[in-house]
Design an enzyme around this catalytic site. Sequence first.
Site, PDB file in Angstrom:
ATOM      1  N   CYS A  59       0.830  -1.201   0.000  1.00 38.53           N
ATOM      2  CA  CYS A  59       0.000   0.000   0.000  1.00 38.53           C
ATOM      3  C   CYS A  59       0.873   1.263   0.000  1.00 38.53           C
ATOM      4  CB  CYS A  59      -0.905  -0.014   1.223  1.00 38.53           C
ATOM      5  SG  CYS A  59       0.033   0.034   2.767  1.00 38.53           S
ATOM      6  N   ALA A  62       3.244   1.493   2.837  1.00 36.37           N
ATOM      7  CA  ALA A  62       4.412   0.616   2.668  1.00 36.37           C
ATOM      8  C   ALA A  62       5.462   1.301   1.800  1.00 36.37           C
ATOM      9  CB  ALA A  62       3.995  -0.715   2.047  1.00 36.37           C
ATOM     10  N   ARG A  93      12.434  -5.860   5.455  1.00 45.43           N
ATOM     11  CA  ARG A  93      12.931  -5.543   4.114  1.00 45.43           C
ATOM     12  C   ARG A  93      14.453  -5.680   4.004  1.00 45.43           C
ATOM     13  NH1 ARG A  93      13.550  -0.143   1.901  1.00 45.43           N
ATOM     14  NH2 ARG A  93      13.427  -0.079  -0.353  1.00 45.43           N
ATOM     15  N   HIS A 191       5.774   5.978  -2.683  1.00 43.49           N
ATOM     16  CA  HIS A 191       7.083   6.470  -3.129  1.00 43.49           C
ATOM     17  C   HIS A 191       6.962   7.945  -3.494  1.00 43.49           C
ATOM     18  CE1 HIS A 191       7.786   2.181  -4.934  1.00 43.49           C
ATOM     19  NE2 HIS A 191       8.136   2.207  -3.665  1.00 43.49           N
TER      20      HIS A 191
HETATM   21 FE1  CFM Z   1      12.561  -0.086  -6.139  1.00 36.58          FE
HETATM   22 FE2  CFM Z   1      11.972  -2.418  -6.400  1.00 36.58          FE
HETATM   23 FE3  CFM Z   1      10.664  -0.810  -4.691  1.00 36.58          FE
HETATM   24 FE4  CFM Z   1      13.229  -1.527  -4.229  1.00 36.58          FE
HETATM   25 FE5  CFM Z   1      12.402  -3.533  -2.622  1.00 36.58          FE
HETATM   26 FE6  CFM Z   1      11.119  -4.384  -4.817  1.00 36.58          FE
HETATM   27 FE7  CFM Z   1       9.833  -2.801  -3.103  1.00 36.58          FE
HETATM   28 MO1  CFM Z   1      10.448  -5.276  -2.438  1.00 36.58          MO
HETATM   29  S1  CFM Z   1      13.931  -1.791  -6.183  1.00 36.58           S
HETATM   30  S2  CFM Z   1      12.242   0.357  -4.044  1.00 36.58           S
HETATM   31  S3  CFM Z   1      14.234  -2.399  -2.526  1.00 36.58           S
HETATM   32  S4  CFM Z   1      10.645  -0.871  -6.801  1.00 36.58           S
HETATM   33  S5  CFM Z   1      12.454  -5.423  -3.542  1.00 36.58           S
HETATM   34  S6  CFM Z   1      11.602  -4.433  -7.014  1.00 36.58           S
HETATM   35  S7  CFM Z   1       9.099  -4.470  -4.147  1.00 36.58           S
HETATM   36  S8  CFM Z   1      10.764  -3.310  -1.266  1.00 36.58           S
HETATM   37  S9  CFM Z   1       8.874  -0.887  -3.395  1.00 36.58           S
END
Ligand code: CFM
Length: 541
Positions: A59, A62, A93, A191
């Site tokens: 979400c 997260a 993580r 993000h």
């Molecule tokens: Fe970028 Fe990713 Fe992500 Fe990531 Fe991660 Fe991920 Fe993630 Mo899991 S590189 S930041 S460190 S998009 S592995 S493929 S899903 S936490 S939001």
Amino acid sequence: MSKDKVLESQKLVTEVLDTYPGKVMRGRKTHVMIKDSSVKQEIEADSRTVPGIITNRGCAYAGCKGVVLGPLKDMVHIVHGPIGCSYYAWGTRRNKAKSEKGGPNFINYAFSTDMNESDIVFGGDKKLATALREAYAIFKPKAMTVSATCPVGLIGDDIHAVAKTAEQELGIKVFAVSCEGYKGVSQSAGHHLANNALMTHVIGKGDDIVGKYSVNILGEYNIGGDGWEIGRILDKIGYSVITVMTGDGSYDTLKNAHKADLNLVQCHRSINYIAEMIEIKYGTPWMKVNFIGVEGTIEALRNMAKYFGDETLTAKTEQVIKEEVAEIKEKMDEYKKVCDGKTAFMFVGGSRSHHYQNLFKEIGVKTIGAGFEFAHRDDYEGREVIPFIKSNADNKNIQDIEVTKDEEKFRMYLSPEQFEERKVELASVLKNYEGMAKDMEDGSIIIDDLNHYETEKLIEALKPDIFASGIKDKFVAQKMGVFSKQLHSYDYSGPYAGFKGAVTFAKDIVAGLTTPSWSFIVSPWKKEPMLEAEVMTGGGK
Ligand code: CFM
């Protein structure tokens, strides 16, 4: 030949998706693309998951607290919400962090306001104010963040006002992010919100003197220590890394991010907003890099050297590449012998399904299918499609913030003429990301927001030797007798980035492929059906 492969994959995917009972689920077809370089292709992405489908997405909270803000080690990150939200974003993580000499490191703590029923009824803002005071009194951090979870937005606690009051009262930076889980369609919304907040409250506020050839590594979260391996290589060449954003990152260093000569973007999905905003406001351009895989690392280092256009730096780059490759070559060749000819199917968040294709290729493993949980069309098709992406109603509450040129702090390492030249020479990576699809072979399957049903069906149909994904689907693959490798948390291993990381990855893949365990597995659903009573008690175990 490749056309046959395209047709074959199309047939296979159609068969899988046609087994869906309802019309809605058959709508999944637009989320699948069989790579065919002879035509212009489009994939549907970043749209809300169909109810009833078991998605692997997270979400907004997260993406904000768990992914972008959380790794900043010298800040206290308070989660305003019921305890579960904090608990599940705690430590899993594997974004590692070391204390700076004598400096604070709060990474191992989980801070929560533990909202309960009376807070939901009467409001939780007082509790939040108390939590901020308490955390400050105990830990004395230089800065704190507040991340909102779903109920906060529903009851309307004004977390921004609470943060502002705390900032005045405590005399340190405090800011809140309205990253309630339901914002947008997935963690990619979080993000974006975290990018906006860091740009507003942190980046540009520092005034430290930075070293020569200064860079930031954006979108590198130091999972399993990846950022440390990348940092080791860059230090050896002579770069000054100002901040790693945000893996093993800190408030102290991030404040100075605007002073870099170049921004490196490892994970495009999670950080492209900041990369763009820094350029507009402070003049630093960004370059797409991929430090996963030996070839990827070499390419990134050479592109960086081209950008700086400095003879000494270029010579040192080549020397380091030579030394590092010599050190790992024998091992990599040995591991390749075991892995050669194997196939992989990858499904990771928003970057890694692309990043790891290089590394798999280097050890002889072919990626036959790859997907992202929550990437946007540009991550699949390249940034050139951004102007044509239809705005999604579900994302309308995630807005771009407006940034303008900071006349005082704006500076460019290259002259405008030099920069234009570099843009031609480095067109594929300077301010550009060409997406995952471009690097995949015709006939390979590209799939967005894969769900558990499709995972099972595609594993059955494709029979990959390796299924690379995360904890939520790992065990399904394993119970089917397929080696499953977690690419989020690395199954407690790592680092996998850079030169030394490539060897560790190859070694782990060899271990997974050569263990005889897979042949001993009989899928539970192929065994005698359990009695009803056993099912009720979890099989009596
Ligand atoms: Fe970028 Fe990713 Fe992500 Fe990531 Fe991660 Fe991920 Fe993630 Mo899991 S590189 S930041 S460190 S998009 S592995 S493929 S899903 S936490 S939001």
